[in-house]
Design an enzyme around this catalytic site. Structure first.
Site, PDB file in Angstrom:
ATOM      1  N   HIS A 102     -14.485   4.079  10.298  1.00 22.90           N
ATOM      2  CA  HIS A 102     -14.019   4.275   8.673  1.00 22.90           C
ATOM      3  C   HIS A 102     -15.053   4.943   8.357  1.00 22.90           C
ATOM      4  CE1 HIS A 102     -10.205   2.560  10.761  1.00 22.90           C
ATOM      5  NE2 HIS A 102      -9.851   3.374   8.939  1.00 22.90           N
ATOM      6  N   ARG A 128     -22.263  16.612  -8.519  1.00 22.73           N
ATOM      7  CA  ARG A 128     -21.102  17.093  -9.837  1.00 22.73           C
ATOM      8  C   ARG A 128     -19.735  16.824 -10.792  1.00 22.73           C
ATOM      9  NH1 ARG A 128     -24.061  22.863  -8.534  1.00 22.73           N
ATOM     10  NH2 ARG A 128     -25.426  23.137  -9.782  1.00 22.73           N
ATOM     11  N   HIS A 170     -10.474   0.876   0.935  1.00 21.80           N
ATOM     12  CA  HIS A 170     -10.715   0.186   1.998  1.00 21.80           C
ATOM     13  C   HIS A 170     -11.940   2.786   1.198  1.00 21.80           C
ATOM     14  CE1 HIS A 170      -7.571   3.823   1.813  1.00 21.80           C
ATOM     15  NE2 HIS A 170      -6.503   3.466   2.982  1.00 21.80           N
ATOM     16  N   GLU A 185       0.728  -1.106   0.004  1.00 22.49           N
ATOM     17  CA  GLU A 185       0.146  -0.216  -0.425  1.00 22.49           C
ATOM     18  C   GLU A 185       0.981   1.121   0.271  1.00 22.49           C
ATOM     19  OE1 GLU A 185      -3.650   2.060   2.269  1.00 22.49           O
ATOM     20  OE2 GLU A 185      -2.716   0.521   3.196  1.00 22.49           O
ATOM     21  N   GLY A 230      -4.808   2.829  10.175  1.00 22.50           N
ATOM     22  CA  GLY A 230      -5.484   1.653  10.288  1.00 22.50           C
ATOM     23  C   GLY A 230      -6.600   1.290  11.535  1.00 22.50           C
ATOM     24  N   GLY A 279     -17.366   1.273  12.028  1.00 17.92           N
ATOM     25  CA  GLY A 279     -18.663   1.967  13.087  1.00 17.92           C
ATOM     26  C   GLY A 279     -17.271   3.217  13.037  1.00 17.92           C
ATOM     27  N   HIS A 299       0.341   8.222   5.994  1.00 15.25           N
ATOM     28  CA  HIS A 299       0.980   6.916   5.156  1.00 15.25           C
ATOM     29  C   HIS A 299       2.553   8.446   5.258  1.00 15.25           C
ATOM     30  CE1 HIS A 299      -0.060   3.208   3.179  1.00 15.25           C
ATOM     31  NE2 HIS A 299      -1.002   4.719   3.766  1.00 15.25           N
ATOM     32  N   ASP A 326      -7.819  -3.501   7.891  1.00 10.62           N
ATOM     33  CA  ASP A 326      -7.321  -3.055   8.216  1.00 10.62           C
ATOM     34  C   ASP A 326      -5.975  -2.485   8.993  1.00 10.62           C
ATOM     35  OD1 ASP A 326      -5.116  -1.015   7.373  1.00 10.62           O
ATOM     36  OD2 ASP A 326      -6.737   0.636   6.901  1.00 10.62           O
TER      37      ASP A 326
END
Length: 381
Positions: free
Chosen positions: A248, A225, A214, A127, A307, A246, A139, A272
């Site tokens: 993320h 739009r 994810h 990832e 995570g 509940g 990250h 994750d």
């Protein structure tokens, strides 16, 4: 390898439930009950459920260690063991954005794990580091960078020997031709940590990207739009991982996405998960920064999620209870759909002759009694 004959269970085979089932295992695979080898160990499973083993395509760590901490064979073994306690029978140890050397070590570890036949090891998930700077999440900014020719050569080498491999990339940092080359070499390209627009996402999907990382998190949102990456996922037919904790994703957003999702790709569950799974650890370090564990949430001091603190068994329960899909579909989201996303749906994700004998014995209240990988008991409650 031992042979098994399981009698009397209520079986969910991946499609339907069957009562008083007889399930036979030989040489690590399910076989027709009529072909059960003589002398097979008989398990009386009356009053129990049998379901396919869970498959988790995004696992940062478990058992007190993250893959980034020490990308090695020993770390992979430890992570797989930790998650077997919660019903995961196949997983992708996930290396998030890090120094170049860490990825080289991770690829070598993946090849070693494949050669050693580590129970529960399916392949690797790399990832990053080729992500969007604006959607990088936790990250480390210092390591996020565009993909270059050296990266492509290393990744092609990884695809040659580490088994099924998922690569999370952002169009902003990855040439579209690189996606074509990596897909041709067998890689599963997942779009994530991206702020790209809808049309760009579709161009990368046309080039061969088949999954997204994810759903809703670290990607351009759905607007009326500007459909963004979320719109492309729901409309295009690719698969996508979803973190069902509940935190993320609000359950209402998950329900909407599940109703709106166009096939053939499916939304599947990922944890994750970080190193906290299977431990009572509080805070920990990631790339030199402290991650705080509070009430099921892992985050930096500024609130950035880092995570998740959830296992796959808990994810399936949450999805069944909150997504209006029922237990059957929640199980498929953790078994058949991730198997199909990684192109191993011909051998994993079902309890059927010819498939790997990865299964769970559960109580009627869906509590885990034991985890089996390749017909061998990997965990017993």
């Amino acid at each position: 390898m031992s042979a098994l004959l399981i009698r009397g269970a209520r079986l969910f085979d991946g499609d339907t439930w069957r009562d008083d089932a007889v399930i036979a295992v030989a040489d690590g695979r399910f076989v027709p009950a009529s072909n059960a080898p003589a002398g097979a160990e008989v398990i009386d499973a009356r009053g129990l459920l049998v379901v396919p083993g869970f498959i988790d395509l995004q696992v940062n760590g478990g058992g007190g260690i993250n893959f980034n901490d020490a990308p090695s064979l020993k770390t992979i073994e430890r992570i797989c063991t930790a998650h077997a306690r919660f019903g995961t029978t196949a997983l992708l140890p996930t290396l998030i954005t890090d120094r170049r050397e860490a990825r080289t070590e991770a690829i070598a570890a993946g090849k070693a794990a494949r050669a050693a036949g580590v129970p529960g090891f399916l392949g690797l998930h790399l990832e990053g580091p080729h992500l969007s700077a604006t959607k990088r999440g936790v990250h480390a900014a210092a390591y996020v960078r565009p993909m270059d020719d050296t990266d492509i050569r290393e990744l092609m080498g990884a695809l040659a020997g580490a088994g099924p491999t998922m690569l999370t990339v952002a169009p902003e940092s990855t040439p579209v031709d690189a996606v074509r080359r990596l897909v041709a070499a067998g890689g599963v390209i997942s779009l994530g940590h991206t702020d790209c627009d809808y049309d760009t996402a579709l161009a990368y999907i046309a080039a061969g990207a088949t999954t997204a990382t994810h759903l809703f998190n670290a990607m351009s949102p759905l607007g009326h739009r500007t459909p963004g990456m979320v719109g492309a996922i729901l409309e295009s037919g690719i698969s996508a991982g979803l973190i069902a904790d509940g935190i993320h994703v609000h359950p209402a957003a998950a329900r909407i996405a599940l109703r709106a999702k166009r096939g053939p790709g499916r939304i599947f569950l990922v944890t994750d998960a970080m190193l906290t799974i299977g431990t009572d650890l509080a805070d920990f370090e990631l790339n030199g920064r402290t991650i705080f564990r509070r009430d099921g949430r892992l985050a930096l001091a500024d609130g950035t999620l880092a995570g998740a603190d959830i296992d796959m068994l808990s994810s399936v329960r949450y999805a069944a209870e909150h997504f209006d899909i029922g237990l059957d579909e929640a199980i498929r989201m953790a078994t058949l759909y991730p198997a199909e996303a990684m192109r191993v749906g011909h051998r994993k994700g079902r309890v059927a002759p010819g498939f790997d004998a990865d299964f769970l014995l559960m109580t009627p209240t869906f509590d885990l009694q034991s985890t089996w990988i390749g017909g061998q008991k990997a965990h017993s409650a």
